[in-house]
Design an enzyme around this catalytic site. Structure first.
Site, short mmCIF file in Angstrom:
data_model
loop_
_atom_site.label_atom_id
_atom_site.label_comp_id
_atom_site.label_asym_id
_atom_site.label_seq_id
_atom_site.Cartn_x
_atom_site.Cartn_y
_atom_site.Cartn_z
CG HIS A 19 -1.98 -1.17 1.03
ND1 HIS A 19 -2.46 -1.89 2.10
CD2 HIS A 19 -2.55 -1.73 -0.07
CE1 HIS A 19 -3.30 -2.83 1.65
NE2 HIS A 19 -3.35 -2.75 0.35
CG HIS A 42 -6.41 -10.73 -7.66
ND1 HIS A 42 -5.88 -10.38 -8.87
CD2 HIS A 42 -6.62 -12.08 -7.71
CE1 HIS A 42 -5.77 -11.46 -9.64
NE2 HIS A 42 -6.21 -12.51 -8.95
CB SER A 100 -5.68 -2.31 -2.78
OG SER A 100 -6.50 -3.41 -3.10
CD GLU A 118 -12.44 -10.54 -3.81
OE1 GLU A 118 -11.34 -10.00 -3.86
OE2 GLU A 118 -12.59 -11.77 -3.55
CG ASP A 143 -10.46 -15.01 -13.18
OD1 ASP A 143 -10.30 -16.17 -12.79
OD2 ASP A 143 -9.50 -14.26 -13.51
N GLY A 144 -10.33 -11.55 -12.08
CA GLY A 144 -9.54 -10.38 -12.46
C GLY A 144 -8.47 -10.68 -13.49
CG ASP A 164 -2.65 -7.98 -3.58
OD1 ASP A 164 -1.75 -8.80 -3.30
OD2 ASP A 164 -3.35 -7.40 -2.72
#
Ligand code: SAM
Length: 280
Positions: A19, A42, A100, A118, A143-144, A164
């Site tokens: 971060h 994510h 995030s 997500e 799905d990212g 991530d």
């Protein structure tokens, strides 16, 4: 079936590094008025209680954000990071930790866009209730890795991507590479930030090398090692961020804060950092 819940890990040393870097990159992006898009492939739940049963089970945040919370000697970008966590805790006590999407939301301007993926239904629901009604934010329960290609290039051709994953199974390492390769074909000037765990697994050790080979115009690799793995080789010794097309300011900004983070977050005498880059 997704077993990983970030609530167990929120605010740990890996989140501090991730971060802090995210804040550095977004503040650099903010130096130009032209809008940009941040894609968080994510995203997690967006915010976490540090008092709930998940976070207190192992108390990982005690070795992360809690070590920085009361310090009065924070170097600039770390101070910015802690200030954002303070903004999330309006009563001045460390009870909540922003994910995030929340960190991004605090830095993005009205003209910028946030795209969040997500996959976990519960975390997606929490995220949607937190940011679902916010202007310029779109949230996908999808799905990212697959969704990224549909988000690039942004129409402004300015964009940053945070990838991530939870690296729950072995598959995520390969999917990082495949997803980035596809995205770079469409948008090779984007700033791509990939987080990875420092664990005793071949795929984790090999990931930075594989990412180097993708970088079209340069890369930066930062790793913060804070503890030794246990006797069976388990445990998160540290974590890394690999950035494709990093802002030119990032290396020196990190160089100025990494010794401090090693000092404050290190859990053994040989805690250390690595900082490496290749410029175009
Ligand atoms: N980026 C978040 C932050 O910094 O606050 C933490 C994210 S956590 C490390 C990884 C998240 O990815 C988990 O919430 C998990 O449910 C989710 N996830 C796992 N596989 C996914 C996938 N293929 N696409 C999108 N999300 C996924």
């Amino acid at each position: 079936m997704l077993a990983y819940r970030h609530a167990f890990h929120a605010g740990n040393h890996a989140d501090v590094l991730k971060h802090t870097v995210l804040g550095m990159v977004l503040r650099y992006m903010n130096q130009k008025d032209k809008p940009y898009r941040l894609v968080d492939t994510h995203a997690g739940a967006g915010g976490y209680s540090l008092e709930g049963q998940y976070a207190t089970k192992k108390g990982e945040f005690e070795q992360g954000i809690a070590r920085l919370w009361g310090r009065d000697d924070l170097p600039g970008p770390v101070a910015d990071y802690v200030a954002a966590v303070r903004q999330f805790n309006s009563d001045g006590k460390l009870r909540q930790y922003p994910g995030s999407p929340a960190f991004a939301q605090m830095v993005l301007r009205a003209q910028d866009q946030l795209r969040l993926f997500e996959l976990h239904n519960t975390d997606h629901r929490i995220l949607a209730s937190f940011l679902g009604e916010t202007k310029n934010v779109e949230i996908y329960n999808a799905d990212g890795f697959d969704g990224l290609k549909g988000q690039v290039p942004p129409s402004s051709r300015r964009g940053a991507i945070l990838m991530d994953p939870s690296y729950e199974g072995h598959g995520d390492y390969g999917r990082v590479i495949a997803s980035l390769r596809e995205a770079l074909l469409r948008f090779n000037e984007g700033v791509y930030m990939v987080w990875y765990p420092q664990v005793q697994k071949l795929e984790a050790a090999q990931l930075p090398r594989r990412l180097e080979s993708l970088a079209p115009k340069g890369w930066l690799h930062v790793r913060l090692t804070v503890q030794v793995p246990d006797s069976q080789g388990f445990g998160l010794a540290g974590s890394g961020m690999f950035i494709l097309n990093p802002p030119y300011t990032l290396h020196d900004e990190l160089l100025a804060v990494l010794p401090y983070l090693v000092d404050v977050l290190g859990q053994y005498d040989d805690a250390n950092y690595l900082l490496d880059q290749k410029t175009a």
